[in-house]
Design a protein around this motif. Sequence first.
Motif, PDB file in Angstrom:
ATOM      1  N   HIS A   5     -55.409   2.365  -6.520  1.00 54.72           N
ATOM      2  CA  HIS A   5     -56.404   2.849  -7.016  1.00 54.72           C
ATOM      3  C   HIS A   5     -56.707   1.817  -8.128  1.00 54.72           C
ATOM      4  CE1 HIS A   5     -57.632   5.812  -4.633  1.00 54.72           C
ATOM      5  NE2 HIS A   5     -56.863   6.712  -4.846  1.00 54.72           N
ATOM      6  N   LEU A   6     -55.580   1.472  -9.055  1.00 52.84           N
ATOM      7  CA  LEU A   6     -55.597   0.809 -10.237  1.00 52.84           C
ATOM      8  C   LEU A   6     -56.083  -0.518  -9.762  1.00 52.84           C
ATOM      9  CD1 LEU A   6     -52.772   1.788 -12.307  1.00 52.84           C
ATOM     10  CD2 LEU A   6     -55.047   1.751 -12.943  1.00 52.84           C
ATOM     11  N   ARG A   7     -55.562  -1.155  -8.642  1.00 52.91           N
ATOM     12  CA  ARG A   7     -55.974  -2.519  -8.351  1.00 52.91           C
ATOM     13  C   ARG A   7     -57.450  -2.442  -7.994  1.00 52.91           C
ATOM     14  NH1 ARG A   7     -51.111  -2.130  -5.878  1.00 52.91           N
ATOM     15  NH2 ARG A   7     -51.842  -1.675  -3.825  1.00 52.91           N
ATOM     16  N   SER A   8     -57.798  -1.268  -7.334  1.00 53.18           N
ATOM     17  CA  SER A   8     -59.500  -1.274  -6.978  1.00 53.18           C
ATOM     18  C   SER A   8     -60.189  -1.269  -8.364  1.00 53.18           C
ATOM     19  CB  SER A   8     -59.784  -0.212  -6.199  1.00 53.18           C
ATOM     20  OG  SER A   8     -60.842  -0.213  -5.794  1.00 53.18           O
ATOM     21  N   ILE A   9     -59.560  -0.498  -9.390  1.00 53.34           N
ATOM     22  CA  ILE A   9     -60.539  -0.197 -10.611  1.00 53.34           C
ATOM     23  C   ILE A   9     -60.558  -1.553 -11.198  1.00 53.34           C
ATOM     24  CG2 ILE A   9     -60.440   0.815 -12.709  1.00 53.34           C
ATOM     25  CD1 ILE A   9     -59.072   3.323 -11.526  1.00 53.34           C
ATOM     26  N   TYR A  10     -59.434  -2.312 -11.510  1.00 53.16           N
ATOM     27  CA  TYR A  10     -59.412  -3.580 -12.189  1.00 53.16           C
ATOM     28  C   TYR A  10     -60.332  -4.453 -11.297  1.00 53.16           C
ATOM     29  CZ  TYR A  10     -54.899  -2.260 -14.127  1.00 53.16           C
ATOM     30  OH  TYR A  10     -53.694  -1.799 -14.433  1.00 53.16           O
ATOM     31  N   ALA A  11     -60.736  -4.508 -10.140  1.00 54.35           N
ATOM     32  CA  ALA A  11     -61.433  -5.360  -9.500  1.00 54.35           C
ATOM     33  C   ALA A  11     -62.913  -5.077  -9.619  1.00 54.35           C
ATOM     34  CB  ALA A  11     -61.218  -5.586  -7.844  1.00 54.35           C
ATOM     35  N   LYS A  12     -63.161  -4.009  -9.619  1.00 54.51           N
ATOM     36  CA  LYS A  12     -64.606  -3.329  -9.808  1.00 54.51           C
ATOM     37  C   LYS A  12     -64.997  -3.501 -11.310  1.00 54.51           C
ATOM     38  CE  LYS A  12     -64.616   0.049  -6.237  1.00 54.51           C
ATOM     39  NZ  LYS A  12     -64.794   1.229  -5.783  1.00 54.51           N
ATOM     40  N   MET A  13     -64.026  -3.372 -12.106  1.00 57.40           N
ATOM     41  CA  MET A  13     -64.476  -3.475 -13.611  1.00 57.40           C
ATOM     42  C   MET A  13     -64.426  -5.006 -14.126  1.00 57.40           C
ATOM     43  SD  MET A  13     -62.910   0.163 -15.036  1.00 57.40           S
ATOM     44  CE  MET A  13     -64.103   0.241 -16.476  1.00 57.40           C
ATOM     45  N   ASN A  14     -63.647  -5.923 -13.023  1.00 53.38           N
ATOM     46  CA  ASN A  14     -63.407  -7.276 -13.701  1.00 53.38           C
ATOM     47  C   ASN A  14     -62.523  -7.137 -14.824  1.00 53.38           C
ATOM     48  OD1 ASN A  14     -63.544  -9.915 -13.185  1.00 53.38           O
ATOM     49  ND2 ASN A  14     -65.534 -10.349 -14.618  1.00 53.38           N
ATOM     50  N   ALA A  15     -61.533  -6.489 -14.602  1.00 52.50           N
ATOM     51  CA  ALA A  15     -60.457  -6.394 -15.772  1.00 52.50           C
ATOM     52  C   ALA A  15     -59.173  -6.757 -15.601  1.00 52.50           C
ATOM     53  CB  ALA A  15     -60.301  -4.953 -16.320  1.00 52.50           C
ATOM     54  N   ARG A  16     -58.507  -7.378 -16.158  1.00 50.78           N
ATOM     55  CA  ARG A  16     -57.146  -7.962 -16.022  1.00 50.78           C
ATOM     56  C   ARG A  16     -55.963  -7.265 -16.239  1.00 50.78           C
ATOM     57  NH1 ARG A  16     -56.617 -14.098 -18.108  1.00 50.78           N
ATOM     58  NH2 ARG A  16     -54.768 -13.812 -16.607  1.00 50.78           N
ATOM     59  N   GLY A  17     -56.171  -5.861 -16.780  1.00 51.79           N
ATOM     60  CA  GLY A  17     -55.151  -5.192 -17.163  1.00 51.79           C
ATOM     61  C   GLY A  17     -55.602  -3.858 -17.561  1.00 51.79           C
ATOM     62  N   LEU A  18     -54.737  -2.896 -17.570  1.00 48.80           N
ATOM     63  CA  LEU A  18     -54.994  -1.382 -18.304  1.00 48.80           C
ATOM     64  C   LEU A  18     -55.684  -1.237 -19.745  1.00 48.80           C
ATOM     65  CD1 LEU A  18     -54.995   1.541 -17.719  1.00 48.80           C
ATOM     66  CD2 LEU A  18     -52.699   1.523 -18.829  1.00 48.80           C
ATOM     67  N   SER A  19     -55.311  -2.418 -20.520  1.00 50.23           N
ATOM     68  CA  SER A  19     -55.920  -2.223 -21.786  1.00 50.23           C
ATOM     69  C   SER A  19     -57.501  -2.709 -21.706  1.00 50.23           C
ATOM     70  CB  SER A  19     -55.073  -3.060 -22.761  1.00 50.23           C
ATOM     71  OG  SER A  19     -55.176  -4.410 -22.356  1.00 50.23           O
ATOM     72  N   ASN A  20     -57.819  -3.805 -20.976  1.00 48.37           N
ATOM     73  CA  ASN A  20     -59.331  -4.216 -20.555  1.00 48.37           C
ATOM     74  C   ASN A  20     -59.968  -3.059 -20.006  1.00 48.37           C
ATOM     75  OD1 ASN A  20     -58.767  -6.642 -21.771  1.00 48.37           O
ATOM     76  ND2 ASN A  20     -58.743  -7.566 -19.815  1.00 48.37           N
ATOM     77  N   VAL A  21     -59.398  -2.422 -19.151  1.00 47.58           N
ATOM     78  CA  VAL A  21     -60.003  -1.170 -18.356  1.00 47.58           C
ATOM     79  C   VAL A  21     -60.216  -0.101 -19.401  1.00 47.58           C
ATOM     80  CG1 VAL A  21     -59.669   0.873 -16.934  1.00 47.58           C
ATOM     81  CG2 VAL A  21     -59.125  -1.550 -16.095  1.00 47.58           C
ATOM     82  N   ILE A  22     -59.402   0.229 -20.235  1.00 46.25           N
ATOM     83  CA  ILE A  22     -59.691   1.072 -21.413  1.00 46.25           C
ATOM     84  C   ILE A  22     -60.740   0.663 -22.277  1.00 46.25           C
ATOM     85  CG2 ILE A  22     -58.409   2.365 -23.230  1.00 46.25           C
ATOM     86  CD1 ILE A  22     -55.901   2.346 -21.443  1.00 46.25           C
ATOM     87  N   ARG A  23     -60.619  -0.559 -22.724  1.00 45.90           N
ATOM     88  CA  ARG A  23     -61.494  -0.953 -23.472  1.00 45.90           C
ATOM     89  C   ARG A  23     -63.070  -0.874 -23.096  1.00 45.90           C
ATOM     90  NH1 ARG A  23     -59.344  -5.956 -24.398  1.00 45.90           N
ATOM     91  NH2 ARG A  23     -57.973  -5.215 -26.320  1.00 45.90           N
ATOM     92  N   LEU A  24     -63.069  -1.247 -21.594  1.00 46.62           N
ATOM     93  CA  LEU A  24     -64.386  -1.290 -21.129  1.00 46.62           C
ATOM     94  C   LEU A  24     -64.900   0.287 -21.051  1.00 46.62           C
ATOM     95  CD1 LEU A  24     -64.176  -3.699 -18.181  1.00 46.62           C
ATOM     96  CD2 LEU A  24     -65.698  -3.972 -20.144  1.00 46.62           C
TER      97      LEU A  24
END
Length: 183
Positions: free
Chosen positions: A159-178
């Motif tokens: 699920h994390l890999r899918s979230i990274y792809a959908k949010m165009n994020a390179r890691g957890l900190s970028n996902v959290i920032r978005l």
Amino acid sequence: MSEEETCDWWFTQDPLPRFVVNDDGRLLSANPAGDAALLDGRLTANGAGVLKFGSAGCDASFLAAVRAVAGKGTHCRLVLRQRHGGWFGAGLHGSPAEPLVVVALREELTPDPEAMAAIGAAFRLTASELDVLECLLTGQCPKTAATDLNISEHTVRAHLRSIYAKMNARGLSNVIRLSCSFL
């Protein structure tokens, strides 16, 4: 009330943790909410008085951001890990005249359902991906999220890999920032 007195009053009355640090990240002043954050261990200061967060990476990011805005009158935003889990949204505001920075922390606690719905709609996340993201936003690691959601750690990481792809994020900190922009 003079302008300086108004600034001092605002600083002491703000219910969120606020700090003034120098260009090396050394704590010069804290408001009562900032003192409480230090006392209860959400962050700390080392022997030299430098603010410390939940990891060496967060500490390095914090110091780099402080040096980037100190004395320049600019600002930036960061997401920093708390010492016992959870996240701080941090606004750093540099003084244009002196090598000082006001650090404004906002504790990112459990996101409300409207914010999670907005994140899900904006990035087209599935319900399962939103469940995983919500666990991570509250400071859980993937292993704990898997236990709480009754799924395998492998599934959480998928699920994390899918979230990274959908949010165009390179890691957890970028996902959290978005995600923090929706909270």
